[in-house]
Motif scaffolding. Structure first.
Motif, short mmCIF file in Angstrom:
data_model
loop_
_atom_site.label_atom_id
_atom_site.label_comp_id
_atom_site.label_asym_id
_atom_site.label_seq_id
_atom_site.Cartn_x
_atom_site.Cartn_y
_atom_site.Cartn_z
N GLY A 184 16.47 -10.92 -4.73
CA GLY A 184 17.76 -10.51 -4.01
C GLY A 184 17.73 -9.60 -2.96
N PRO A 185 16.80 -8.50 -2.96
CA PRO A 185 16.75 -7.82 -1.97
C PRO A 185 16.22 -8.34 -0.46
N GLN A 186 15.48 -9.32 -0.51
CA GLN A 186 14.81 -10.29 0.51
C GLN A 186 15.84 -11.34 1.12
N ALA A 187 16.79 -11.53 0.41
CA ALA A 187 17.85 -12.70 0.64
C ALA A 187 18.21 -12.46 2.06
N GLU A 188 18.32 -13.64 2.72
CA GLU A 188 19.15 -13.48 3.99
C GLU A 188 20.51 -13.36 3.96
N ILE A 189 21.13 -12.82 4.93
CA ILE A 189 22.73 -12.69 4.98
C ILE A 189 23.16 -13.50 6.05
N VAL A 190 24.14 -14.45 5.48
CA VAL A 190 24.43 -15.68 6.47
C VAL A 190 26.20 -15.34 6.60
N ASP A 191 26.46 -14.91 7.95
CA ASP A 191 27.98 -14.68 8.08
C ASP A 191 28.49 -15.95 8.76
N GLU A 192 29.39 -16.64 8.13
CA GLU A 192 30.07 -17.84 8.42
C GLU A 192 31.54 -17.53 8.93
N SER A 193 31.74 -16.64 9.00
CA SER A 193 33.14 -16.05 9.38
C SER A 193 33.58 -16.55 10.89
#
Length: 58
Positions: free
Chosen positions: A49-58
């Motif tokens: 979890g801590p290394q998970a990529e954040i993807v903003d699809e807004s």
């Protein structure tokens, strides 16, 4: 602690992991046939979890 993982058994006999903050469910997993598999899911979330990529699809 306000955050917690909860392992519970559903009506079909499968184990599910719920992640809660206070009384609110933030997410839950698919059903697992064994409690050990549900625990493995928790371990995977904690490790990856801590290394998970954040993807903003807004």
């Amino acid at each position: 602690m306000a955050h917690k993982f909860i392992i519970s058994k559903d009506k079909s006999g499968e184990y599910r992991v719920y992640f809660k903050y206070n009384a609110e469910t933030i997410f839950w997993t698919e059903g697992y046939k064994s409690k050990a598999s549900a625990q493995n899911a928790i371990d995977s979330i904690r490790n990856n979890g801590p290394q998970a990529e954040i993807v903003d699809e807004s």
